[in-house]
Design a protein around this motif. Structure first.
Motif, short mmCIF file in Angstrom:
data_model
loop_
_atom_site.label_atom_id
_atom_site.label_comp_id
_atom_site.label_asym_id
_atom_site.label_seq_id
_atom_site.Cartn_x
_atom_site.Cartn_y
_atom_site.Cartn_z
N PHE A 42 38.99 58.40 40.62
CA PHE A 42 37.81 58.10 39.82
C PHE A 42 37.64 56.58 39.87
O PHE A 42 38.37 55.84 39.20
CB PHE A 42 37.98 58.62 38.39
CG PHE A 42 37.65 60.08 38.26
CD1 PHE A 42 36.59 60.49 37.46
CD2 PHE A 42 38.38 61.03 38.95
CE1 PHE A 42 36.27 61.84 37.35
CE2 PHE A 42 38.07 62.38 38.85
CZ PHE A 42 37.01 62.79 38.04
N VAL A 43 36.70 56.15 40.70
CA VAL A 43 36.58 54.74 41.08
C VAL A 43 35.49 54.05 40.27
O VAL A 43 34.38 54.58 40.12
CB VAL A 43 36.26 54.62 42.59
CG1 VAL A 43 36.01 53.17 42.98
CG2 VAL A 43 37.39 55.22 43.42
N GLY A 44 35.80 52.86 39.77
CA GLY A 44 34.79 52.05 39.12
C GLY A 44 33.99 51.27 40.17
O GLY A 44 34.56 50.49 40.93
N ALA A 45 32.69 51.49 40.21
CA ALA A 45 31.83 50.84 41.20
C ALA A 45 31.55 49.39 40.85
O ALA A 45 31.01 48.64 41.67
CB ALA A 45 30.51 51.59 41.35
N GLY A 46 31.91 48.98 39.63
CA GLY A 46 31.56 47.63 39.19
C GLY A 46 30.18 47.61 38.56
O GLY A 46 29.49 48.63 38.47
N PRO A 47 29.73 46.44 38.14
CA PRO A 47 28.49 46.34 37.37
C PRO A 47 27.22 46.48 38.19
O PRO A 47 26.16 46.76 37.64
CB PRO A 47 28.58 44.95 36.75
CG PRO A 47 29.42 44.18 37.72
CD PRO A 47 30.43 45.15 38.25
N GLY A 48 27.29 46.27 39.50
CA GLY A 48 26.07 46.37 40.30
C GLY A 48 26.18 45.74 41.67
O GLY A 48 25.98 46.39 42.69
N ASN A 49 26.51 44.46 41.70
CA ASN A 49 26.63 43.76 42.97
C ASN A 49 27.74 44.37 43.81
O ASN A 49 28.89 44.49 43.35
CB ASN A 49 26.95 42.28 42.71
CG ASN A 49 26.85 41.42 43.97
OD1 ASN A 49 27.32 41.81 45.03
ND2 ASN A 49 26.25 40.25 43.83
N PRO A 50 27.45 44.80 45.06
CA PRO A 50 28.49 45.42 45.88
C PRO A 50 29.73 44.55 46.08
O PRO A 50 30.83 45.07 46.28
CB PRO A 50 27.77 45.67 47.22
CG PRO A 50 26.33 45.77 46.87
CD PRO A 50 26.14 44.81 45.73
N ARG A 51 29.58 43.23 46.02
CA ARG A 51 30.72 42.35 46.21
C ARG A 51 31.71 42.42 45.04
O ARG A 51 32.85 41.95 45.16
CB ARG A 51 30.25 40.90 46.40
CG ARG A 51 29.45 40.66 47.67
CD ARG A 51 29.12 39.19 47.83
NE ARG A 51 30.33 38.41 48.01
CZ ARG A 51 30.48 37.14 47.59
NH1 ARG A 51 29.50 36.55 46.93
NH2 ARG A 51 31.59 36.50 47.82
#
Length: 306
Positions: A42-51
């Protein structure tokens, strides 16, 4: 392959919860965050920016055959960059009765399955109920942390959420509404403490109600507030105001969702005191703690938290 119909998700959640009360999972002692593990991550994609996707998350997505993602909450640029080779399934509008067999069957067929949540799945992610339902059917799962939107907002604001003599604590919270009763809403309590940076998730639609309640509780209307829409996305927008005027500004901008609300003096980064880490303590000699190395290490740990 097992039957297409999973065990009742609520039964699975109750069963796994009861098991957790009785004994800790052995995997807690076998693995740390970032380890390669067996099962569905279950991976956190982060807030938005792909970096801002973690290295671990990037590697798992690049190896995935199936990615079940959180719809528009995950930046399409990230999906295009790292998931273009995989089958993509939008989880929005799908209940556990549909999602669990989908992920279970793909995993049992030998596919690399990734469940991709926005931000960090541990913060308002509703991840554990999916994990418990999968575990109940014999599919192992694990967390892969992500960058939560509060940290992206802090970076955008060019400040810290904790600042010496300004904010010693950070509260991640949400306002009262359909899933939170007025008695469970502690935003006013956090603001009253004075040295807390309050980060409100899932509350863009309730900014006016929240600020009105704070004003009714006699909180200073000049207390700084920032609303960061789509933190780290290409269309990010930052609105700076106070308890007294931020509702008007947010309504004028037309935002009803996808923004983080930050309340407290740390919003401006003004008025903090120099930390011990780079002050007099840093210039102390090796004998300044009466030769007690453990005291020096304790001081370093404490100073580093500033």
């Amino acid at each position: 392959m097992t039957d297409d119909t999973p065990n009742d998700p609520q039964d699975a959640i109750d069963s796994e919860g009861e098991r957790r009360r009785e004994e800790l999972d052995d995997r807690i002692f076998d693995h740390s965050a970032g380890d390669d593990q067996e099962g569905v991550p279950f991976v956190g994609a982060g807030p938005g920016n792909p970096r801002l996707l973690t290295v671990a998350g990037k590697e798992l997505l690049e190896e995935a055959d199936l990615v079940v993602h959180a719809g528009s909450l995950v930046n399409s640029e990230l999906l295009d960059e790292y998931c273009g080779h995989a089958e993509l399934v939008n989880s929005v509008g799908k209940d556990l009765e549909e999602l669990i067999p989908l992920m279970r069957d793909a995993y049992e067929d030998g596919d690399n399955v990734v469940r991709l949540h926005s931000g960090d799945p541990a913060i308002y992610g509703a991840a554990l109920e999916q994990m418990d339902a999968l575990e109940h059917e014999g599919v192992p799962t694990y967390f892969v942390p992500g960058v939560t939107s509060a940290f992206a907002a802090s970076a955008t604001l060019r400040t810290q959420l904790t600042l010496n003599e300004v904010s010693n604590h950070v509260a991640f919270t949400r306002p009262q509404g359909k899933t939170l009763t007025p008695e469970e809403d502690h935003i006013s309590d956090f603001v009253e403490m004075g040295d807390v940076t309050t980060c409100i998730y899932l509350g863009t639609h309730a900014v006016r109600d929240t600020m009105d309640r704070l004003l009714e509780a006699d909180h200073d209307p000049e207390t700084p507030v920032a609303v960061i829409y789509h933190a780290s996305w290409p269309d990010e927008d930052v609105i700076i105001g106070s308890i007294g005027d931020i509702a008007d500004k947010v309504e004028d901008a037309g935002y009803r969702a996808s923004a983080l609300v930050v309340i407290g003096d740390a919003v401006t980064g003004a008025g903090y005191e120099r930390s011990f880490l780079y002050g007099d303590w840093a210039n102390r000699g090796p004998d300044s703690s009466d030769g007690n190395e453990s005291d020096a290490q304790a001081n370093e740990t404490q100073a580093g938290d500033d």
